[in-house]
Every structure is written in C-alpha cells, then in structure tokens.
Enzyme design. Structure first.
Site, mmCIF file in Angstrom:
data_model
loop_
_atom_site.group_PDB
_atom_site.id
_atom_site.type_symbol
_atom_site.label_atom_id
_atom_site.label_comp_id
_atom_site.label_asym_id
_atom_site.label_seq_id
_atom_site.Cartn_x
_atom_site.Cartn_y
_atom_site.Cartn_z
ATOM 1 N N GLU A 40 -1.895 6.338 -5.655
ATOM 2 C CA GLU A 40 -2.995 6.189 -4.691
ATOM 3 C C GLU A 40 -2.461 5.526 -3.430
ATOM 4 O O GLU A 40 -1.422 4.875 -3.471
ATOM 5 C CB GLU A 40 -4.079 5.274 -5.280
ATOM 6 C CG GLU A 40 -4.724 5.833 -6.516
ATOM 7 C CD GLU A 40 -5.556 4.775 -7.244
ATOM 8 O OE1 GLU A 40 -5.900 3.746 -6.647
ATOM 9 O OE2 GLU A 40 -5.832 5.003 -8.421
ATOM 10 N N ASP A 43 -5.314 -1.083 3.431
ATOM 11 C CA ASP A 43 -5.078 -2.423 3.967
ATOM 12 C C ASP A 43 -6.408 -3.033 4.410
ATOM 13 O O ASP A 43 -6.770 -2.998 5.576
ATOM 14 C CB ASP A 43 -4.097 -2.314 5.143
ATOM 15 C CG ASP A 43 -3.496 -3.658 5.479
ATOM 16 O OD1 ASP A 43 -3.679 -4.605 4.691
ATOM 17 O OD2 ASP A 43 -2.830 -3.757 6.525
#
Ligand code: IVH
Length: 672
Positions: free
Chosen positions: A112, A116
C-alpha cells in the site's frame, strides 16, 4: 405530524449520505450542487426545529458547527503501533527473509502507499460512525468525532453489508496538495501562520475546537486496517478484508497490490518511487503487510511495531544548486522574509528558482555565504527549502550573508519582538510595500471587496500621492477633478469605483476588522472577535486577558490586537473610517420564527439580497411551509428578486405573469 417529521429527517439523512458516498468515495455526481444544498438546508432546518430526531451522523455534521472546549481522551482497544522502516532494497529483502524463516514458507504481501498524514481510529457501531480517536501516544488519543464527521469521504452510515456489530477501522487523514497550496496561500495573504506541509495542516486542523472551521479545510481519508473481535473468523486475509470494507462504503486507495513474493513487492516500490509526484497527495513510502491473518498472528509484535509489516521510506528528493542572492520581502504588516534566489534547478517534477529562508536565525544556522552551493529539498514535497550548504564548493573569500539591521525598502531600523523569530519594519506609514500592501489588502475580495478598484489602481494612486492611508479611499469622491487627469482612467471607471467605495460601507463589522490588516488577525480571528465583542468600542475596552479568553485566540494574537488599538495613529484612522460610515458594530439580523404562513406557495429566488444569503432565504421559506422550485414555470407563485439578477429571468417571469417580490415583501409575507 411528529412521526412524519421524524421519517422525513431519517429519509433525508439517508438520501444525503448516499449522495456523499457517491460523490466523495466513488466520484459519481448524481445530483446537482444546488439541489444537494437545498436538501441539506431542508434537513438542517428540520434538525434545528426538532433536535430530538437529529442523527449524530447526520450529513449536516459535514458542515460542522459543534464546538469542543477540550478534547476528551479514550484508550485504544488495540494499541496504535508504528511501523519498522527500511530504506533500501536489501533491508526489504532482509524483512522478507525473517518472515519466511518464522513462517516456514513464502508468503503473500499486500503493498500500500504510505500516506503522509495523521492516523485515525474510527469505531462503528451497527453501521454508524460512533467514535473517532487520534493516535495520541499510541495507548490513548483525543476523541475528535465531531471534526472527523466533517470529512467528506468518511461514511457516517455504512451501506448494507455483513459487517460486525462493532468494529474499528484505522486509516490516515490527509490534505490534498492543491488544497494545501490554496489555503496556505490564503493564510499567507492574511498574514496568518502558514503550515510547512499538508501533513501539519491536516493535523493542525483535526485539533481545532470549532468543527465549522474544520469543515472549511478540505481533509480526506484513506482507510487501511480493520480490527474486530474474531476478525480472522470473518476474513482470512488483509486483502479480503480491504475489499470487503471497500464494499461497505469506506474509501480505500486504488493503488494497492497483492504480491506473491518480494520481487513483486520491489516492483511496486520502484514504480511509486518514480510516480509518487503524480499523485494529488503526499506519500513518504510504501507499506508492506503480510496478507494472511493467521500468519500475522503467528508473527506477532515487538514492543513498538508489528513483525508482519514494514515500511519502505522514500528518500526525500534533494538537489544542489547555487545561491545567486538573498533578497528580502516586506509584507503588509512589516514582516521581513528572506528569500534565497537560486540558479533554476529541477526538483520533484518542478523547476525551483526560489526557496524560503524563513528568518534571520535560519540564515545564521545555515552559515550562508555569497555564491554558496546549497542543498534544496521539498518540505512535505511542496515548498522548497534550503537544507544546508556544500562547504567544499564554497568560493574563496566568499562574504558571509548578513541579515540587514535596517529595512531594505525604507532604511528604518528593524525590530524583533521578544520570543519571535521574525523581524519587522516599524515604519507603517512610510514604507512603500507596507502602505501599498495594506491598501491592497483592504480592498481585497474577502475583505471590503471594492468593485472598480484594483491592485494596479492602488499602486497608481499611491504613486500620484492621492492615497496613502485606508481612510484616503473614502475621500476620493471629493477629488474627482484630480482623478479625471489620470491616464486610462475614464469617467465611467471613476463612477464605477466611487459606487464600489460607497457600497463597501455596508460591509459587516467582521469584514472591516479583517480588512484593517491588524497583524495576526485573519478572516477567522476577525469573525470570532466580531461575534464575541459585537463592536469596536467593546473591543477597545477589552484587556489582553479578555481577548485571549475568546476561543481559538492565543496570547500572541491578543497582544497584537491590544497593541494596535492603543496606537494614536490607528485611533485617528479608525475615527476617520467611522465618520466615513463604515460598520463598526454588528447589526443583528431579525430572527424570524418558523411557522407555516407560506404553506402551499411556491418560490424561486434569484440575485443577491441585502439581509440574507440565498441559502438562508431558502431555509426560511421552507421552514414556513413554502416550496422551492428550480425554474420559472406555470407552477411558480413568486419570484423573489434581489440585486444582480439576470434580465432573462425577469422577462420570463413578467411574460408568465409570475409576481416578482423583494426580500422585504417576503419577510412581510412571513410575518403577517
Ligand atoms: S498500517 C500496525 N498502512 O504510518 C501499523 N500505516 O509509521 C498499522 N501509514 O501510524 C499501520 N499509510 O499513520 C499503515 N497504508 C498504510 C499507511 C500507514 C500511512 C502511517 C500510519 C502509521 C505510520 C507508521
């Protein structure tokens, strides 16, 4: 009657939740924005009248409105751990080897993207969002449910599916790069504190106390992990659970891959290392998870992280280039910002010519010299930042860069307030960029929105000595004889501008307060101050402590306002502006109670109104039993016409003999 209302609220809630899912999760537009807003307003009005029937997961929660004074905390049922990191191919292969050794066979991995943002844990009960908790210290976090309810793609109510009665799902909240740039630019223009990257913006937003403010900052979310009692009895693998939660209505990133071995994992890693800049959001790596739940259980955890997952961290992109010069920008409040002008260089997909140096401390920390070769990185992949100097390449006898002690524009000695990193030029009325910047800010679209007066005209007027203070704008009407001599400024332009200036006198107090350009007073702060103090007089009487007691107003803002309102020159300006007729107090709107005086009548509203927004008028009509139509037809009873309405509608209404009424006529109709 009350049963009908309860059913109507439930039906609208369900219908609007479905539209949200279609739009924000599946990117399908199945209803026009206008019709959606009308339905949402209708629901909002009903909920206000009958709060006992309001579902906490109502789609109206996406508009926000609830205020949290202090977040309560909750303990995580399953601790929120972090991930171990790998930084190169070998470390990732070592991870795979450890896994294979423990399990005794080759395993499948799910790859995956590593978003952030900030991690969030959502608990659903009977298909409804019940609680949202931040990671906190991993053991317990803050309950931020109301704020999370404003996030468009997080489902309030799940679609039908065989989900457990209670389960927890975890994911990442983030802000898209475009939204970050737009909002940060707005904040910079308002001289509000900007955020270094989308992640900081997202985490700052989720901790706001006012959920309506959260709703204004578009956040998004991807979910990536399901927890439930006996989870492995329902699903045998992570992949299977991901596909199932997607079908329940959760947003799952489309860039996921089921890999049969570590080579396929590395293909995914390399692909995204080069493609990541094409994404509309930031990622800082790839997460690799053992797919099989039974294997996950076998591998277990270390004290800090699972042994069944790791992350591959991308290297921040860094380039070398030469520093051509350091220049200084003076903002409208006098803030001095140093900027590194660089030899253009390609970085993370864009050409970088300038980078922020923030303040004097930063220049000192970097030990910058003229002609230095500097390392430039993109903080959060967006704003270029000078990270350091390649000392080996420093030219001989290069002079050190010294932060100026006087304003590069006007020569006035710079000041720095205790505890602040930024220097200011205090010459408010004699420093060109400050004067012009303040005037331009004042007329801006979100402030006084003066039609017919633009930034270039402000520059011209200032250069010609026609204006140098805000109050001068309101004396222009007496200086027409001077205006007519200005090149490319015809009679019509002058009239338009003077009308625009006159109209600005109607702008509400909160806009005036924002437009004044007080340091640290942006749009939101101005709104809060106006709503709390109601008038300039009350604001002037407030102590620093009283100002700081207002929600979301910190001591730095309070001191700045207090200081501004004590300065003689500002008091003279404010007095002149009040004399000119600007609004320095809140004019309370007449509260019209609900009723059914408009029952059986149909309405269409068009144009801009004096007292109410179009949405408010719609809500008002509907809460009095009237019905809104979307076009002029034989069924229409009244056209409520405001300013700036297109002529075609008027002509059509007249042709069809539909009575045209004003906002006041409508209010009278309701009140009688
Ligand atoms: S799984 C047990 N999947 O990375 C760990 N985390 O460094 C479960 N993150 O705190 C986390 N994208 O905030 C997982 N696709 C993803 C992720 C992801 C981002 C964040 C998450 C976590 C941090 C760990």
């Amino acid at each position: 009657m009350s049963r009908d209302i309860q059913e109507k609220i439930a039906q609208l809630t369900q219908e609007l939740n479905e539209y949200n899912y279609q739009y924000y999760v599946l990117a399908n537009s199945v209803i026009s924005d206008y019709d959606f807003d009308i339905k949402l307003k209708e629901l909002e009005t009903l909920e206000k009248q009958f709060p006992e029937y309001k579902d906490p997961n109502s789609p109206t929660a996406k508009i926000g409105g609830d205020i949290t004074s202090k977040f309560e905390t909750a303990r995580h049922r399953w601790p929120m751990l972090s991930l171990s990191n790998t930084y190169n191919e070998q470390e990732l292969r070592d991870f795979d080897e450890r896994v294979q050794k423990a399990i005794g066979t080759q395993v499948q991995y799910v790859c995956e993207l590593k978003f952030d943002g900030l991690s969030i844990s959502l608990t659903y009960e009977h298909g409804k969002l019940a609680k949202a908790v931040t990671r906190g210290d991993g053991i317990q976090g803050d309950i931020v449910t109301q704020n999370v309810r404003t996030i468009r793609n997080i489902p309030h109510q799940l679609k039908h599916g065989s989900y457990p009665d209670t389960f927890e799902i975890r994911g990442e909240i983030f802000m898209h790069k475009a939204a970050f740039l737009r909002l940060n630019k707005e904040r910079a223009e308002n001289e509000e504190q900007t955020y270094a990257n989308p992640r900081n913006f997202a985490s700052g937003t989720i901790k706001l106390q006012d959920s309506a403010e959260v709703a204004k900052r578009p956040l998004d979310c991807f979910l990536y992990f399901l927890y439930a009692d006996n989870r492995s009895r329902i699903f045998s693998s992570h992949w299977e659970s991901l596909m199932a939660v997607r079908s329940w209505g959760f947003p799952i990133c489309e860039h996921v891959s089921l890999c049969n071995n570590i080579d396929e994992v590395l293909d995914f890693v390399h692909l995204w290392d080069t493609q990541r800049h094409q994404l509309s959001y930031d990622i800082d790596g790839i997460v690799v998870k053992v797919n099989d739940f039974a294997y996950q259980e076998e591998l277990g955890f270390t004290a800090k992280s699972p042994r069944w997952a790791t992350s591959f961290k991308f290297k921040a992109e860094r380039v070398e280039t030469t520093l051509k010069a350091v220049t200084y920008q003076i903002g409208r409040t006098g803030a001095v910002t140093p900027v590194a002008n660089l030899k253009p260089v390609l970085l993370a997909g864009t050409t970088v010519k300038r980078a922020s140096l923030h303040n004097a401390n930063e220049i000192q920390r970097l030990d910058l010299h003229e002609g230095d070769t500097v390392y430039v990185e993109k903080g959060g992949e967006i704003i270029p930042k000078v990270m350091g100097v390649n000392f080996e390449k420093r030219p001989e006898n290069a002079a050190v860069i010294v932060y100026p002690t006087t304003c590069p524009e006007c020569g006035t000695p710079l000041l720095r307030q205790e505890g602040e990193a930024v220097h200011y030029c205090p010459n408010e009325y004699g420093c060109r960029p400050q004067i012009v910047g303040k005037l331009q800010h004042f007329i801006g679209r979100k402030m006084m929105d003066i039609q017919g007066l633009g930034n270039e005209t402000i520059e011209t007027f200032y250069s010609l000595g026609l204006i140098s203070k805000i109050s001068d704008i309101y004396t222009l009407k007496d200086r027409k004889d001077e205006l007519v001599h200005i090149e490319r400024f015809g009679q019509k332009s002058i009239e338009n501008m003077l009308t625009g200036i006159e109209q600005s006198k109607e702008k509400p107090f909160e806009k005036v307060l924002f437009a004044l350009g007080i340091r640290h007073v942006g749009e939101t702060v101005a709104k809060k101050l106006a709503a709390h103090f109601k008038s300039l007089q009350n604001l002037q009487a407030a102590s620093i402590e009283e100002l700081a007691a207002v929600q979301d107003i910190g001591i730095r803002i309070a001191e700045s306002i207090h200081h501004y309102l004590k300065q003689e020159s500002h008091l003279i300006e404010l007095h002149k502006l009040a004399e000119a007729g600007l609004q320095f107090e809140i004019v309370e709107k007449e509260v019209v109670l609900a009723g059914n005086g408009l029952s059986g009548k149909t309405f269409l509203i068009s144009g801009v109104f004096e007292n109410y927004s179009r949405e408010e008028l719609t809500a008002l009509i509907e809460s009095h039993g009237g019905k809104m139509l979307s076009g002029i037809s034989a069924k229409l009873n009244f056209l409520v016409a405001g300013d700036k309405m297109g002529p075609s509608k008027l002509v059509k209404a007249e042709k069809m003999k539909v009575p045209i009424i004003s906002e006041q006529d409508l209010l009278n109709m309701i009140n009688t």
